[in-house]
Write a protein that holds these residues in place. Sequence first.
Motif, PDB file in Angstrom:
ATOM      1  N   TYR A 170     -44.350   4.783 -18.599  1.00 46.90           N
ATOM      2  CA  TYR A 170     -44.426   4.950 -17.265  1.00 46.90           C
ATOM      3  C   TYR A 170     -45.803   4.399 -16.827  1.00 46.90           C
ATOM      4  CZ  TYR A 170     -47.324   8.852 -19.676  1.00 46.90           C
ATOM      5  OH  TYR A 170     -47.888   9.436 -20.506  1.00 46.90           O
ATOM      6  N   ALA A 171     -46.169   4.317 -15.573  1.00 42.94           N
ATOM      7  CA  ALA A 171     -47.305   3.660 -15.047  1.00 42.94           C
ATOM      8  C   ALA A 171     -48.569   4.915 -15.595  1.00 42.94           C
ATOM      9  CB  ALA A 171     -47.578   3.776 -13.501  1.00 42.94           C
ATOM     10  N   GLY A 172     -49.669   4.185 -16.100  1.00 41.89           N
ATOM     11  CA  GLY A 172     -50.595   4.998 -16.563  1.00 41.89           C
ATOM     12  C   GLY A 172     -50.639   5.422 -18.229  1.00 41.89           C
ATOM     13  N   ALA A 173     -49.505   5.134 -18.752  1.00 38.22           N
ATOM     14  CA  ALA A 173     -49.131   5.624 -20.060  1.00 38.22           C
ATOM     15  C   ALA A 173     -50.305   5.120 -20.962  1.00 38.22           C
ATOM     16  CB  ALA A 173     -47.868   5.214 -20.709  1.00 38.22           C
ATOM     17  N   PRO A 174     -50.644   5.759 -21.946  1.00 40.29           N
ATOM     18  CA  PRO A 174     -51.519   5.184 -22.985  1.00 40.29           C
ATOM     19  C   PRO A 174     -51.146   3.798 -23.593  1.00 40.29           C
ATOM     20  CG  PRO A 174     -50.768   7.794 -23.520  1.00 40.29           C
ATOM     21  CD  PRO A 174     -49.996   7.081 -22.353  1.00 40.29           C
ATOM     22  N   PRO A 175     -52.211   3.116 -24.008  1.00 39.58           N
ATOM     23  CA  PRO A 175     -52.024   2.014 -24.547  1.00 39.58           C
ATOM     24  C   PRO A 175     -51.145   2.052 -25.973  1.00 39.58           C
ATOM     25  CG  PRO A 175     -54.279   2.403 -24.917  1.00 39.58           C
ATOM     26  CD  PRO A 175     -53.834   3.619 -23.939  1.00 39.58           C
ATOM     27  N   HIS A 176     -50.222   1.111 -26.270  1.00 37.97           N
ATOM     28  CA  HIS A 176     -49.380   1.169 -27.288  1.00 37.97           C
ATOM     29  C   HIS A 176     -49.923   0.393 -28.541  1.00 37.97           C
ATOM     30  CE1 HIS A 176     -46.274   1.581 -23.964  1.00 37.97           C
ATOM     31  NE2 HIS A 176     -46.743   2.697 -24.325  1.00 37.97           N
ATOM     32  N   GLU A 177     -50.752   1.152 -29.418  1.00 39.81           N
ATOM     33  CA  GLU A 177     -51.275   0.711 -30.504  1.00 39.81           C
ATOM     34  C   GLU A 177     -50.544   0.712 -31.844  1.00 39.81           C
ATOM     35  OE1 GLU A 177     -53.806  -1.263 -30.166  1.00 39.81           O
ATOM     36  OE2 GLU A 177     -54.630  -0.839 -27.983  1.00 39.81           O
ATOM     37  N   PHE A 178     -50.349  -0.397 -32.355  1.00 36.95           N
ATOM     38  CA  PHE A 178     -49.617  -0.401 -33.448  1.00 36.95           C
ATOM     39  C   PHE A 178     -50.260   0.157 -34.617  1.00 36.95           C
ATOM     40  CE2 PHE A 178     -47.834  -2.178 -37.283  1.00 36.95           C
ATOM     41  CZ  PHE A 178     -46.668  -2.248 -37.443  1.00 36.95           C
ATOM     42  N   ALA A 179     -51.672   0.151 -34.753  1.00 32.10           N
ATOM     43  CA  ALA A 179     -52.505   0.312 -35.569  1.00 32.10           C
ATOM     44  C   ALA A 179     -52.774   1.795 -35.662  1.00 32.10           C
ATOM     45  CB  ALA A 179     -53.995  -0.411 -35.698  1.00 32.10           C
ATOM     46  N   GLU A 180     -52.461   2.563 -34.623  1.00 30.53           N
ATOM     47  CA  GLU A 180     -52.389   4.175 -34.892  1.00 30.53           C
ATOM     48  C   GLU A 180     -51.563   4.600 -35.712  1.00 30.53           C
ATOM     49  OE1 GLU A 180     -52.396   5.741 -30.748  1.00 30.53           O
ATOM     50  OE2 GLU A 180     -53.575   4.314 -30.138  1.00 30.53           O
ATOM     51  N   ILE A 181     -50.260   3.867 -36.125  1.00 28.93           N
ATOM     52  CA  ILE A 181     -49.282   4.343 -36.604  1.00 28.93           C
ATOM     53  C   ILE A 181     -49.323   4.250 -38.293  1.00 28.93           C
ATOM     54  CG2 ILE A 181     -46.713   4.743 -36.670  1.00 28.93           C
ATOM     55  CD1 ILE A 181     -48.196   5.925 -34.319  1.00 28.93           C
ATOM     56  N   GLY A 182     -49.669   5.142 -38.741  1.00 28.74           N
ATOM     57  CA  GLY A 182     -49.833   4.734 -40.430  1.00 28.74           C
ATOM     58  C   GLY A 182     -48.630   4.275 -41.056  1.00 28.74           C
ATOM     59  N   ALA A 183     -47.457   4.896 -40.693  1.00 31.12           N
ATOM     60  CA  ALA A 183     -46.190   4.518 -41.156  1.00 31.12           C
ATOM     61  C   ALA A 183     -45.764   3.061 -41.051  1.00 31.12           C
ATOM     62  CB  ALA A 183     -45.194   5.510 -40.755  1.00 31.12           C
ATOM     63  N   ALA A 184     -46.131   2.621 -39.672  1.00 32.73           N
ATOM     64  CA  ALA A 184     -45.833   1.451 -39.230  1.00 32.73           C
ATOM     65  C   ALA A 184     -46.632   0.442 -40.057  1.00 32.73           C
ATOM     66  CB  ALA A 184     -46.164   1.122 -37.784  1.00 32.73           C
ATOM     67  N   VAL A 185     -48.015   0.688 -40.155  1.00 29.28           N
ATOM     68  CA  VAL A 185     -48.978  -0.356 -40.846  1.00 29.28           C
ATOM     69  C   VAL A 185     -48.646  -0.400 -42.544  1.00 29.28           C
ATOM     70  CG1 VAL A 185     -51.410  -0.466 -41.509  1.00 29.28           C
ATOM     71  CG2 VAL A 185     -50.772   0.291 -39.288  1.00 29.28           C
ATOM     72  N   ALA A 186     -48.180   0.851 -42.959  1.00 23.15           N
ATOM     73  CA  ALA A 186     -47.777   0.869 -44.410  1.00 23.15           C
ATOM     74  C   ALA A 186     -46.725   0.105 -44.697  1.00 23.15           C
ATOM     75  CB  ALA A 186     -47.632   2.112 -44.853  1.00 23.15           C
ATOM     76  N   ALA A 187     -45.525  -0.088 -43.748  1.00 22.97           N
ATOM     77  CA  ALA A 187     -44.317  -1.060 -44.102  1.00 22.97           C
ATOM     78  C   ALA A 187     -44.594  -2.346 -43.756  1.00 22.97           C
ATOM     79  CB  ALA A 187     -43.300  -0.586 -42.908  1.00 22.97           C
ATOM     80  N   ALA A 188     -45.528  -2.591 -42.791  1.00 20.92           N
ATOM     81  CA  ALA A 188     -45.832  -4.203 -42.535  1.00 20.92           C
ATOM     82  C   ALA A 188     -46.832  -4.768 -43.469  1.00 20.92           C
ATOM     83  CB  ALA A 188     -46.602  -4.234 -41.194  1.00 20.92           C
ATOM     84  N   ASP A 189     -47.817  -3.830 -44.059  1.00 22.75           N
ATOM     85  CA  ASP A 189     -48.504  -4.363 -45.122  1.00 22.75           C
ATOM     86  C   ASP A 189     -47.689  -4.515 -46.414  1.00 22.75           C
ATOM     87  OD1 ASP A 189     -50.780  -4.284 -43.573  1.00 22.75           O
ATOM     88  OD2 ASP A 189     -51.724  -2.379 -44.708  1.00 22.75           O
ATOM     89  N   ARG A 190     -46.835  -3.610 -46.764  1.00 17.77           N
ATOM     90  CA  ARG A 190     -45.705  -3.830 -47.901  1.00 17.77           C
ATOM     91  C   ARG A 190     -44.968  -4.991 -47.907  1.00 17.77           C
ATOM     92  NH1 ARG A 190     -43.406  -4.728 -51.869  1.00 17.77           N
ATOM     93  NH2 ARG A 190     -41.754  -3.362 -52.746  1.00 17.77           N
ATOM     94  N   LEU A 191     -44.537  -5.395 -46.831  1.00 18.74           N
ATOM     95  CA  LEU A 191     -43.834  -6.580 -46.577  1.00 18.74           C
ATOM     96  C   LEU A 191     -44.793  -7.886 -46.598  1.00 18.74           C
ATOM     97  CD1 LEU A 191     -41.463  -5.267 -43.676  1.00 18.74           C
ATOM     98  CD2 LEU A 191     -40.792  -5.923 -46.055  1.00 18.74           C
ATOM     99  N   GLU A 192     -45.774  -7.619 -46.160  1.00 19.59           N
ATOM    100  CA  GLU A 192     -46.596  -8.986 -46.030  1.00 19.59           C
ATOM    101  C   GLU A 192     -47.290  -9.129 -47.610  1.00 19.59           C
ATOM    102  OE1 GLU A 192     -48.417  -9.319 -41.717  1.00 19.59           O
ATOM    103  OE2 GLU A 192     -49.572  -8.124 -43.110  1.00 19.59           O
ATOM    104  N   ALA A 193     -47.228  -8.086 -48.501  1.00 20.64           N
ATOM    105  CA  ALA A 193     -47.839  -8.362 -49.824  1.00 20.64           C
ATOM    106  C   ALA A 193     -46.568  -9.140 -50.523  1.00 20.64           C
ATOM    107  CB  ALA A 193     -47.992  -6.973 -50.458  1.00 20.64           C
ATOM    108  N   GLU A 194     -45.477  -9.063 -49.790  1.00 22.42           N
ATOM    109  CA  GLU A 194     -44.311  -9.760 -50.706  1.00 22.42           C
ATOM    110  C   GLU A 194     -44.186 -11.037 -50.139  1.00 22.42           C
ATOM    111  OE1 GLU A 194     -42.608  -8.702 -53.346  1.00 22.42           O
ATOM    112  OE2 GLU A 194     -43.818  -6.766 -53.358  1.00 22.42           O
ATOM    113  N   GLY A 195     -44.860 -11.455 -49.120  1.00 19.71           N
ATOM    114  CA  GLY A 195     -44.771 -12.774 -48.647  1.00 19.71           C
ATOM    115  C   GLY A 195     -43.958 -12.683 -47.464  1.00 19.71           C
ATOM    116  N   VAL A 196     -43.395 -11.825 -47.069  1.00 20.73           N
ATOM    117  CA  VAL A 196     -42.518 -12.045 -45.721  1.00 20.73           C
ATOM    118  C   VAL A 196     -43.350 -11.928 -44.445  1.00 20.73           C
ATOM    119  CG1 VAL A 196     -40.673 -10.364 -44.445  1.00 20.73           C
ATOM    120  CG2 VAL A 196     -40.778 -10.273 -46.965  1.00 20.73           C
ATOM    121  N   ALA A 197     -42.824 -12.876 -43.792  1.00 18.35           N
ATOM    122  CA  ALA A 197     -43.567 -13.053 -42.301  1.00 18.35           C
ATOM    123  C   ALA A 197     -43.357 -11.898 -41.605  1.00 18.35           C
ATOM    124  CB  ALA A 197     -42.838 -14.281 -41.736  1.00 18.35           C
ATOM    125  N   VAL A 198     -44.098 -11.091 -41.030  1.00 17.35           N
ATOM    126  CA  VAL A 198     -43.912 -10.011 -40.272  1.00 17.35           C
ATOM    127  C   VAL A 198     -44.700  -9.962 -38.966  1.00 17.35           C
ATOM    128  CG1 VAL A 198     -44.454  -7.573 -40.268  1.00 17.35           C
ATOM    129  CG2 VAL A 198     -44.236  -8.625 -42.475  1.00 17.35           C
TER     130      VAL A 198
END
Length: 272
Positions: free
Chosen positions: A185-213
């Motif tokens: 909705y208008a005025g919703a808080p910014p959507h920051e990926f880095a705020e979500i520890g689970a998302a960061v953990a998944a992305a970091d795990r994949l990048e550590a295996e050389g997967v483009a993320v």
Amino acid sequence: MYQMLVPVDDDENRALNQARYVASLPDAESAIEATVLAVAPPSSLGTAEDVEFAEFEAAMAAAAHLESQGVQVARRVGDGGVGEEIVRIADELDSDEIVMGGRKRSGVAPLLLGSTVREVFVSTERPVTITGTGMAFDGGPRELLVPVDRNVERARQQADYVAGLPDPANNVSATVLYVFPHQDYAGAPPHEFAEIGAAVAAADRLEAEGVAVERVATGGEVTRKILAAAEDREADGIVMGGRKRSGVQKVLLGSIAQDVMLSADRPVTLTG
């Protein structure tokens, strides 16, 4: 070798789509061994010892298609409770993935999860992919959508599945997606990926295996955003996390995972 169990029923179209999914995976000829499984249910009065694989036409068609595509195939007959036998044989073979077929509701075409599919989902901790019917499978590198929630363990399991595919650094690219529920909705808080520890953990795990993320955060109705992201990226599959019932270690389908499986027009993998 990446071991895939392909349990089929008597629907040849469904069985062939399961086989097409397996054959479409990168390096399928060299990296995958598929076991096509036909189970004689208790009502048939037959056992694995006195029933021949050749009696199951859909299973024969699936095995023949896989072999025509150069995939190594083992043929297997089981007996007894179908879901229980699928899980037992997957454990016996130490399968990396179970590939199940879905059903379509005439006229409106969402996938229906049959009772056997549900039983397998809730009885195994192995990744289960449902292929459905009428889906098109392209070969070559795979683009996977990995929608995560805030559960770090679940997100890591999703990433582990992707990282465990054959040669993921060369064969897979992934979009890790977090949807801030209903924040569109208008005025919703910014959507920051880095705020979500689970998302960061998944992305970091994949990048550590050389997967483009690609790391993506957005807001809105969660199922709708997942399906839209899969469509926009022409994803070859959606990798969802399951839920565990405390104490008994069975996977529960959360409402989002179930909604995605019922609505997606592409393979959906539930990792547990």
